[in-house]
Every structure is written in C-alpha cells, then in structure tokens.
Design a protein around this motif. Structure first.
Motif, mmCIF file in Angstrom:
data_model
loop_
_atom_site.group_PDB
_atom_site.id
_atom_site.type_symbol
_atom_site.label_atom_id
_atom_site.label_comp_id
_atom_site.label_asym_id
_atom_site.label_seq_id
_atom_site.Cartn_x
_atom_site.Cartn_y
_atom_site.Cartn_z
ATOM 1 N N ILE A 192 -5.352 -1.915 0.389
ATOM 2 C CA ILE A 192 -5.608 -0.664 0.911
ATOM 3 C C ILE A 192 -5.325 -0.511 2.015
ATOM 4 N N LEU A 196 -12.090 3.449 -4.762
ATOM 5 C CA LEU A 196 -10.951 2.535 -4.219
ATOM 6 C C LEU A 196 -10.748 1.551 -5.265
ATOM 7 N N THR A 246 -5.043 -3.106 6.805
ATOM 8 C CA THR A 246 -5.265 -2.994 5.366
ATOM 9 C C THR A 246 -6.337 -4.184 4.834
ATOM 10 N N SER A 306 0.624 -1.379 0.184
ATOM 11 C CA SER A 306 -0.091 0.031 0.026
ATOM 12 C C SER A 306 0.896 1.305 0.069
ATOM 13 N N ASP A 345 -6.341 4.952 2.152
ATOM 14 C CA ASP A 345 -5.877 4.430 0.634
ATOM 15 C C ASP A 345 -4.884 5.791 0.433
#
Length: 481
Positions: free
Chosen positions: A462, A456, A476, A291, A439
C-alpha cells in the motif's frame, strides 16, 4: 637401459614450450599504451592557483588547516570531500604561494583548457604548466558547479598540442581506459584500468551520469583526461569513493559528451542553462511498483509538483510514474535529471507516464533550471478537531486549515496529530506530517481518510504520500489480516 629420463626430459621441454607460448599469447592480448601516452601527453597540463586571502582569516575558511588556494569542498559529500582534503598538508601556516591542485587538458590549439570546477573554485589567479615547463596565467571563461567543470583560456600562440575527442556514449563496461594527470604533483603520471559501469548517480550530483572505472585516481588527477585505446578523450576524472582518503578502486569521470555540451555553453554565454521539469521524484522500489500496477520496479515516481512549473503546466500529477522522456527509457529515477538537463529550456518534450495503472503520453515545454534550489515550505503545528486513533494505522489526523494549506503549499490532505503503536509508527509517521494520498486515493478530509483506511487491503503493498516540512515522498507498507 631405462628410457624414463629421456621421457621426462621430453615432457619438460614440451611443457616449457607451451608455457612460453602461453606467456607470449597473454602478453600479445594486453594493450600497449606507449603510443597513446606519447601522442596524448603533450596536451595534458598541470593546474595551480593562488588565492590572495587574508592570512588571519585562513583558519576560518572551510575548517581547521585549510590553506589558501584549496578548492571549495563544502558542496561535496563527506566521503568524497575527505579525498580532496587529504591531498593537502594540514596544520601549516597559511601561504600566498601557488598550490598544485589538479590537472587539465588543452581542447583547442588557440588555448582553451578544460578542468574541474573544484580545482579552480575560489582562486584569484590560475596558472597552467605545459609539458615544455612554461607556466602561463589562465583566464577563467566560465564554470559550472553542477557538472564540476571549468573552462580556462591561455595565450601561448596558435600551435598548442590538443587532445582528440571521443564519444562517451560508445564506451562499454570492460573496455580499457587510461588516465593521465598530476597525482600529488607528479606530472604526467599514467594509470590504466577498465570501465566498471556507466551512468552512475552520486550523492548531490544530479546532472552527471558518471563513468565508473577502476583506474587509480588520486589527489591531483582531478580535471585530467580519461582516454580510450584510440587515444580519444572519453571522460574527465573528477571523484573517487574512499574511506581511507586514498584510491580504493572506485573512480568516477564526467562523460565527455556531457562536458562538451557544457563547454559550448560556457564559450558562448559564460554559464550553463539546463532543462527543468519542476517536480520532486523518488525511486520506484518493488513495493511501490506493485502498488502502482507496474510489472517491475522502474521509472521515476512524481512525489511533488511545483505549482506553476513546467511539469504542472504540462499536466504531470502527483503519483505519476515517469517511464520515458523523449523516448529515452527511465529505468532509475536518477536517469530523469540527466535526460531533462540535456534539453534546452523552451523546447518541447514527450513524457510517458503510468497513471491509474494506464500509460499516457504528455507533451510539455521544458523550463530553465533555477540557479538555487527552492527552499522547503515551513511546517505548521497541528490544530484542534482530530479524529480518534481507532483506525488500522494507529494515527490521529486532523483536517487542514486554510492557513496550513497555504503555508505547506498543499491543496488537500490531513495532518498527523498523534502517532500511536501500529503500522503508522512502524513506517515512521510523525506529528506534523501531511497525508495527501493513500492507496492511490486522494485524501481531502478526515472522513475520507477514515473510509480509505477502513477499506485498505491486507497482505498487499500500500502506498502513502506524505508531505514533511514541504517535501513530499511516497512510502509503502503492508497490513496483516
């Protein structure tokens, strides 16, 4: 006449010679600890204490059966605390006599003795028994609960035997080490093993990168020295990991490099000051690394920055991943407290971070670690004015009021009012949680939240920053198509 018996005899003879040679070679390859023990043992001592407690209150101190003179075990995780508790008889009548608690060792000829803090914590009187059977009263110069070290002083002339100090930084996994101590009160017991690992982080022990060994350590060994094959102290035996209450092959020692820094401060000031950044960090796992654009899981993720703290004033931001501190690579998040704690308050440090998928270097002045951890901020109840739960996360969120921002010590975010079936529920979101980042996008209002959720990506890790009861952390998740 057949030659077979002669041939068999010859083969057996050769085999016996080879076996004898192999046995002798194996014996030569194993270390001989006798000289080391003879040289080092005179400087190893037994520690006992007396606590002048009210016998009527003995049953109220630390749980049923806890006796006067026992160390304070409340700060230890249960699996470690059980180890120490099993070293003492349970259910007996309280006594005022000295109890044999642990070990220590003489570090200077004028009588300074090093041991564990938990060995002498709460004691009214401390006694040190030498190898010549003298038992001397000891003065507590200072103690440091965070490193579990205590410095004592005895008056016994100027010619006391002392240990030789080594460097724990030079230790390598697989190296032979020897422990000398008083397990169960058996003075000067010797056990040996190898270094299993270095830099181990243990629960509730943020400022000690422990040496892990397979040396047999039991109750009474605490505070005793760990030697290398040169007869130099490289560690102070402190804890074991156990499910049975006894030794299970996992022993932990405080590195002597850490201990001697503590000793110098205790001698000079009677207390220890450590560096402090004023941030809450967490481990970077595979999903978080993806991420934040990292090639592999590494570093310490900044989940929270204390307002007005050294990190805040030095420019650290929530979402930064600290990759190095003073050019020391931060591989695990537990590496950071060790590195920061070694810096003197007021000194300047260089911190390398990953921010917005780019490396940055920051210079900041390190603060002093507070005496007590700051309490978590109180939570607040959700207010009216929520969004609908028709988003891809399945959560209802509300804008924060000015009062909630102040109580929660957050500048922005949205509060979770309701969690319905969906990804939000699966990652453990609860009503009252505050989402401040999603995010890698800052969330300031419900409108921003809904837009970010709408955009998203699918099938990619994420990250989401969540503040719960004043404590922030990153989680996440992935969304399907």
């Amino acid at each position: 006449m057949s030659t077979y018996p002669v041939h068999s005899w010859f083969v057996a003879l050769v085999g016996a010679v080879l076996l004898s040679w192999q046995t002798a070679a194996t014996a030569r390859s194993l270390p001989d600890f006798t000289e080391l023990v003879e040289e080092a043992s005179p400087a190893v001592v037994n520690i006992s204490t007396r606590q002048n407690a009210d016998p009527r209150a003995a049953g109220m101190q630390g749980g049923p059966g806890m006796q006067p003179g026992m160390p304070d075990l409340e700060g230890l995780p249960p699996i470690f605390r059980e180890f120490f508790e099993r070293g003492f008889p349970q259910g007996q009548a309280p006594q005022r006599q000295a109890q044999s608690l642990g070990s220590g060792f003489i570090i200077s000829a004028d009588g300074y003795v090093l041991t564990n803090n938990h060995v002498v914590a709460g004691a009214d009187e401390i006694f040190v028994r030498l190898t010549d059977r003298r038992e001397l009263s000891a003065e507590l110069i200072g103690a440091d609960p965070r490193s579990d070290l205590a410095l004592l002083k005895i008056e016994a002339g100027e010619d006391l035997p002392v240990v030789r100090m080594g460097r724990s930084a030079d230790l390598k996994a697989g190296e032979w080490v020897v422990a000398i101590g008083s397990p169960f009160g058996f003075d000067h017991s010797v056990t040996a093993g190898i270094v299993s690992a270095k830099g181990r982080a243990l629960p509730n022990e943020s400022y000690v990168p422990f040496i892990q060994t397979d040396v047999a350590i039991n109750p009474g060994n605490s505070g005793g020295p760990l030697f290398n094959l040169d007869g130099e102290v490289v560690g102070i035996n402190s804890q074991i990991f156990t499910r049975s209450g006894g030794f299970m092959g996992l022993s932990f020692s405080i590195p002597v490099d850490v201990a001697m820094d503590v000793v110098e401060q205790l001698k000079r000031d009677g207390t220890v000051r450590r560096g402090w950044l004023g941030v809450v960090i967490q481990e970077v796992n595979k999903d978080l690394a993806e991420s934040f654009g990292l090639p592999k899981p590494a570093g310490a993720l900044v989940a929270q920055v204390m307002p007005g703290g050294p990190g805040d004033e030095g420019g650290l931001q929530v979402g930064d991943v600290i990759l190095s501190f003073n050019d020391e690579e931060i591989v695990m998040s537990s590496d950071l407290p060790h590195a920061v704690g070694r810096v003197r308050p007021g000194e300047t440090a260089t911190v390398t971070v990953m921010r917005d998928k780019e490396r940055q270097k920051l210079e900041m002045k390190i603060g002093a670690l507070p005496e007590e951890d700051q309490a978590a901020m109180p939570g607040s109840q959700p207010q009216s004015g929520s969004s609908a739960a028709d988003n891809r996360l399945g959560v209802v969120v509300r804008d924060l009021t000015a009062e909630q921002k102040q109580n929660l010590d957050v500048q922005e975010g949205v509060m979770v009012a309701e969690v319905r079936q969906g990804p939000g529920a699966m990652v453990g979101l609860r009503p009252g949680d505050v989402i401040t980042n999603l995010d890698n996008e800052r969330i300031d209002t419900v409108k921003t939240f809904q837009q970010v959720v709408k955009d998203l990506p699918s099938n990619r890790s994420i990250s989401m920053r969540v503040v719960r009861q004043g404590r922030a952390s990153y989680i996440t998740f992935r969304l399907g198509q």
